[in-house]
Design a protein around this motif. Sequence first.
Motif, PDB file in Angstrom:
ATOM      1  N   UNK A 148      47.558  -3.506  71.420  1.00  0.00           N
ATOM      2  CA  UNK A 148      47.111  -4.741  70.803  1.00  0.00           C
ATOM      3  C   UNK A 148      47.772  -5.962  71.442  1.00  0.00           C
ATOM      4  N   UNK A 149      48.385  -5.769  72.615  1.00  0.00           N
ATOM      5  CA  UNK A 149      48.984  -6.887  73.330  1.00  0.00           C
ATOM      6  C   UNK A 149      47.895  -7.739  73.989  1.00  0.00           C
ATOM      7  N   UNK A 171      49.860 -16.899  79.491  1.00  0.00           N
ATOM      8  CA  UNK A 171      48.773 -16.764  78.526  1.00  0.00           C
ATOM      9  C   UNK A 171      49.233 -15.973  77.306  1.00  0.00           C
ATOM     10  N   UNK A 172      49.160 -16.584  76.144  1.00  0.00           N
ATOM     11  CA  UNK A 172      49.514 -15.914  74.896  1.00  0.00           C
ATOM     12  C   UNK A 172      51.002 -15.798  74.635  1.00  0.00           C
ATOM     13  N   UNK A 199      45.576 -17.789  74.483  1.00  0.00           N
ATOM     14  CA  UNK A 199      45.643 -16.368  74.836  1.00  0.00           C
ATOM     15  C   UNK A 199      44.853 -15.990  76.086  1.00  0.00           C
ATOM     16  N   UNK A 200      43.653 -16.505  76.236  1.00  0.00           N
ATOM     17  CA  UNK A 200      42.810 -15.987  77.315  1.00  0.00           C
ATOM     18  C   UNK A 200      43.252 -16.553  78.658  1.00  0.00           C
ATOM     19  N   UNK A 208      46.970 -25.907  77.053  1.00  0.00           N
ATOM     20  CA  UNK A 208      47.600 -24.601  77.246  1.00  0.00           C
ATOM     21  C   UNK A 208      48.272 -24.114  75.968  1.00  0.00           C
ATOM     22  N   UNK A 209      48.527 -25.025  75.040  1.00  0.00           N
ATOM     23  CA  UNK A 209      49.231 -24.697  73.804  1.00  0.00           C
ATOM     24  C   UNK A 209      48.245 -24.163  72.779  1.00  0.00           C
TER      25      UNK A 209
END
Length: 388
Positions: free
Chosen positions: A25-26, A271-272, A292-293, A306-307
């Motif tokens: 689930x990472x 990312x994430x 995330x993506x 990016x945040x």
Amino acid sequence: MSLIAPPLALYIHMPWCVKKCPYCDFNSHGLRSEPPPYADYINHLLADLDADRADFAAALEGRPVISIFFGGGTPSLFSPELIDRLLDGVRERLPLVDNAEITLETNPGTVEHGRFDGYLAAGVNRISFGVQSFDDDKLRRLGRIHSSDEAEAAVKSAQDAGYANINLDLMYALPQQTLAGALTDVARAVALQPTHISHYQLTLEPNTAFAANPPPLPDDDHAWAMQEACEAHLADAGYGQYEISAYALPDRRCTHNLNYWRFGDYLGIGAGAHGKLSDTGTGQVHRRWKTRHPRAYLEAAGGATRIGGDSVVSPAELPFEYMLNALRLIDGVPMADFAERTGLPAERIAAVLTADCQRGWLHDDPQRLRTTTLGQRFLNDVIASFLD
């Protein structure tokens, strides 16, 4: 009470992997026909770090980094040359303590002979292998891309390259696994003489393939029997348990993860990635996470988009946040650390401590916060008791 700045670490997220595992689930993304923009991603990581440094300049002033952790995904998809360029950029932007621990997560199925020499030359001084099992049938069920022989060869290759600090990730309570099978996995891991072994139970996480189509897993009693037996085997081999799922030879505990569990601070880029910073000026604990993506992260080019989110941990949430980490440590933490790292007086949690001691979950020790054996088994319940 006022906050005292804890140690500072850096987490770097590398979001790509060869294939998404059904239990994972990472924030990881399997490779497609077009190769990821690895070199461009390094540029964006440094831009991300620059922006965070500007946003948190006051909270970061005069604080060296004690550890760096490359997580994923599969960071070993990035060449040693790119890792070297990134680490050079980090050193230009942040002070590091002497001999800072720098860990790279590695999939045994993605390493090439000779690459470990390059990672070592770049400054990576700790390798963490995602082995999970030495049973080829179990590896297939877990969707892993390597065999047990490849895992052993990868570990020996890293040792031959000069690595003296190696972690192996192992799972137990795998589909249709027996106690004997779990012990065999531990024995084969120990035979490779790593300095650290992370041994954790396979769980069904939401939004994973296994959650949608659960495999036949051992029940809780059988899983607990595996944990106890494997823990005893590891202890006999010299690996001391210092956290619920972490075992190490003397003086080889993971600095980076200990900082998490002791409610230390960390910047998170990629990312994430998640970060946590204590601001002694405002007395606040700040959390930030990135979008995330990978595509959206790259398009942000180090800018505000990016945040993924920012938040200040409220005083009502701080006891739970602190215990979520600290109670995982087998030896516990000094009681004084709670006040220093949350800015809250110990009296804030006195009633819960008393109740948990009466339940047999915590040791009745005014100087140290530590779970009992019963508390370790029901750790989620212990932690939940600190919810406001």
